[in-house]
Design an enzyme around this catalytic site. Structure first.
Site, PDB file in Angstrom:
ATOM      1  N   HIS A   1       0.850  -1.198   0.000  1.00 37.11           N
ATOM      2  CA  HIS A   1       0.000   0.000   0.000  1.00 37.11           C
ATOM      3  C   HIS A   1       0.883   1.244   0.000  1.00 37.11           C
ATOM      4  O   HIS A   1       2.115   1.150   0.110  1.00 37.11           O
ATOM      5  CB  HIS A   1      -0.969   0.004   1.180  1.00 37.11           C
ATOM      6  CG  HIS A   1      -0.317   0.078   2.536  1.00 37.11           C
ATOM      7  ND1 HIS A   1       0.496  -0.923   3.030  1.00 37.11           N
ATOM      8  CD2 HIS A   1      -0.358   1.026   3.506  1.00 37.11           C
ATOM      9  CE1 HIS A   1       0.908  -0.596   4.246  1.00 37.11           C
ATOM     10  NE2 HIS A   1       0.420   0.577   4.545  1.00 37.11           N
TER      11      HIS A   1
ATOM     12  N   ASP B   1       6.013   4.300   4.886  1.00 41.19           N
ATOM     13  CA  ASP B   1       6.909   3.337   5.528  1.00 41.19           C
ATOM     14  C   ASP B   1       6.929   1.991   4.809  1.00 41.19           C
ATOM     15  O   ASP B   1       7.660   1.082   5.209  1.00 41.19           O
ATOM     16  CB  ASP B   1       6.548   3.156   7.005  1.00 41.19           C
ATOM     17  CG  ASP B   1       5.104   2.724   7.234  1.00 41.19           C
ATOM     18  OD1 ASP B   1       4.216   3.234   6.527  1.00 41.19           O
ATOM     19  OD2 ASP B   1       4.854   1.896   8.130  1.00 41.19           O
ATOM     20  N   HIS B   2       6.152   1.880   3.728  1.00 42.18           N
ATOM     21  CA  HIS B   2       6.140   0.637   2.957  1.00 42.18           C
ATOM     22  C   HIS B   2       6.663   0.810   1.529  1.00 42.18           C
ATOM     23  O   HIS B   2       6.834  -0.194   0.840  1.00 42.18           O
ATOM     24  CB  HIS B   2       4.732   0.047   2.925  1.00 42.18           C
ATOM     25  CG  HIS B   2       4.287  -0.451   4.272  1.00 42.18           C
ATOM     26  ND1 HIS B   2       4.354  -1.766   4.637  1.00 42.18           N
ATOM     27  CD2 HIS B   2       3.810   0.222   5.348  1.00 42.18           C
ATOM     28  CE1 HIS B   2       3.919  -1.899   5.885  1.00 42.18           C
ATOM     29  NE2 HIS B   2       3.590  -0.699   6.337  1.00 42.18           N
TER      30      HIS B   2
ATOM     31  N   HIS C   1      -7.312  -1.578   5.904  1.00 41.08           N
ATOM     32  CA  HIS C   1      -6.463  -0.514   6.445  1.00 41.08           C
ATOM     33  C   HIS C   1      -7.082   0.824   6.059  1.00 41.08           C
ATOM     34  O   HIS C   1      -8.202   0.867   5.539  1.00 41.08           O
ATOM     35  CB  HIS C   1      -5.045  -0.691   5.896  1.00 41.08           C
ATOM     36  CG  HIS C   1      -4.000   0.081   6.637  1.00 41.08           C
ATOM     37  ND1 HIS C   1      -3.973   0.183   8.005  1.00 41.08           N
ATOM     38  CD2 HIS C   1      -2.928   0.794   6.190  1.00 41.08           C
ATOM     39  CE1 HIS C   1      -2.941   0.920   8.370  1.00 41.08           C
ATOM     40  NE2 HIS C   1      -2.292   1.309   7.284  1.00 41.08           N
TER      41      HIS C   1
ATOM     42  N   ASP D   1      -0.284  -4.270   6.792  1.00 40.77           N
ATOM     43  CA  ASP D   1      -1.017  -3.380   7.700  1.00 40.77           C
ATOM     44  C   ASP D   1      -2.501  -3.692   7.618  1.00 40.77           C
ATOM     45  O   ASP D   1      -3.088  -3.647   6.527  1.00 40.77           O
ATOM     46  CB  ASP D   1      -0.803  -1.911   7.308  1.00 40.77           C
ATOM     47  CG  ASP D   1       0.572  -1.391   7.696  1.00 40.77           C
ATOM     48  OD1 ASP D   1       1.461  -2.226   7.938  1.00 40.77           O
ATOM     49  OD2 ASP D   1       0.753  -0.166   7.756  1.00 40.77           O
TER      50      ASP D   1
ATOM     51  N   HIS E   1       6.192  -5.064  12.288  1.00 43.81           N
ATOM     52  CA  HIS E   1       5.574  -3.744  12.184  1.00 43.81           C
ATOM     53  C   HIS E   1       5.288  -3.157  13.565  1.00 43.81           C
ATOM     54  O   HIS E   1       4.181  -2.736  13.882  1.00 43.81           O
ATOM     55  CB  HIS E   1       4.287  -3.817  11.346  1.00 43.81           C
ATOM     56  CG  HIS E   1       3.842  -2.488  10.810  1.00 43.81           C
ATOM     57  ND1 HIS E   1       2.921  -1.696  11.453  1.00 43.81           N
ATOM     58  CD2 HIS E   1       4.191  -1.818   9.686  1.00 43.81           C
ATOM     59  CE1 HIS E   1       2.707  -0.597  10.754  1.00 43.81           C
ATOM     60  NE2 HIS E   1       3.484  -0.653   9.673  1.00 43.81           N
TER      61      HIS E   1
END
Length: 305
Positions: free
Chosen positions: A64, A68-69, A144, A214, A272
């Protein structure tokens, strides 16, 4: 069968790098093939630190568009360009990721030395993304704050092992041997019949890995990865902070363990983690009260499947 099927953790923190922990990213080794799941900030530094041969990475999957990804992705793609990569890169991620990459390279006047084949993921249903000779990769929806997918990697069957004693006692046609090794019963033109069950050893267990980046606690997702060998599930918070988890559409370690238990997973890998926790021991303890085969992901560690 793939000789090596394993996961190397490059980063296991959530939104803010802290306590020496880096943003989410994982390398999956499938025999001679390397694929990358998510590419948070600092990923290429971690790849070098843990001596991963980046040129061997053929597929990258982005779950996504939270930074942070994926914020390490453009840097990695740029490094590939500087090293004059020629081999194609297959990139999978949410709609809009291609615009982000294209915009960056357009404004930096960069012309890549290698082709990128982008395929947008769909945040609904199980969708096959890759059908490789040795493995398949699927996406499935997570819940999410914006469209997010998990990824399921399944090993494909290899050639079946024949029972040599049977072959020595009988003259089995080459066509039958070829069919049996591919796991298919053979019927000859003369009516002869050779069954896989009779002429082959039992098939080896086909391994699988599910990656849930997430997501809020959402038991419906277990239908996508029942009885998976290794489940990675985000475990951002402790149960004491479950209200925060719900507001931010994340999960607690205990909730991740409940998902693993419901799915019948063999093992759970936690990751995570929120920057509020320096000590991860309490998260592991909470998970193990529900699902004893839970482990904490450690950066640089490799987990065989």
């Amino acid at each position: 069968m793939i000789r090596d099927f394993e996961v190397t953790i490059l980063g296991n923190t959530s939104s803010i790098p802290a306590h020496g922990r880096n943003h989410t990213s994982q390398v999956i080794r499938l025999g001679q093939n390397l694929i990358l799941l998510d590419c948070g900030e600092g990923t290429q530094i971690q790849l070098r630190r843990f001596k991963v041969k980046t040129s061997k990475i053929s597929h990258i999957f982005i779950s996504h568009l939270h930074g942070d990804h994926y914020l390490g992705l453009v840097g990695l793609l740029s490094s590939y360009n500087l090293s004059r990569r020629k081999s194609p890169l297959f990139l999978f991620g949410p709609p809009g990721l291609d615009d982000i990459i294209t915009t960056h390279f357009r404004h930096s006047h960069t012309e890549l030395t290698y082709p990128i084949h982008f395929q947008a993921t769909a945040p609904n249903g199980m969708n096959q993304l890759v059908d490789h000779a040795h493995f398949k990769v699927f996406s499935f929806p997570l819940r999410h704050r914006l469209p997010t997918t998990g990824f399921l990697i399944r090993e494909k069957p290899g050639y079946r092992n024949l029972i040599k004693e049977k072959l020595q006692r009988q003259k089995v046609p080459l066509e039958a041997i070829h069919s049996l090794r591919n796991g298919v019963d053979y019927v000859g033109a003369d009516g002869s019949f050779y069954s896989v069950r009779e002429y082959c050893h039992p098939a080896s267990h086909l391994r699988s890995y599910a990656y849930c980046s997430d997501t809020i606690y959402h038991p419906e997702i277990i239908d996508y990865f029942k009885r998976v060998d290794l489940l990675y599930h985000e475990s951002t918070f402790l149960e004491a902070d479950s209200a925060r988890a719900e507001v931010t559409f994340h999960s607690t370690a205990k909730q991740a363990a409940e998902i693993a238990k419901l799915a019948g997973a063999k093992k759970l890998l936690l990751g995570h983690f929120s920057s509020r926790y320096g000590n991860l021991g309490p998260l592991l303890e909470e998970a193990q009260t529900v699902f004893p085969d839970s482990i904490i992901s450690v950066e640089g560690e490799t987990y065989p499947i």
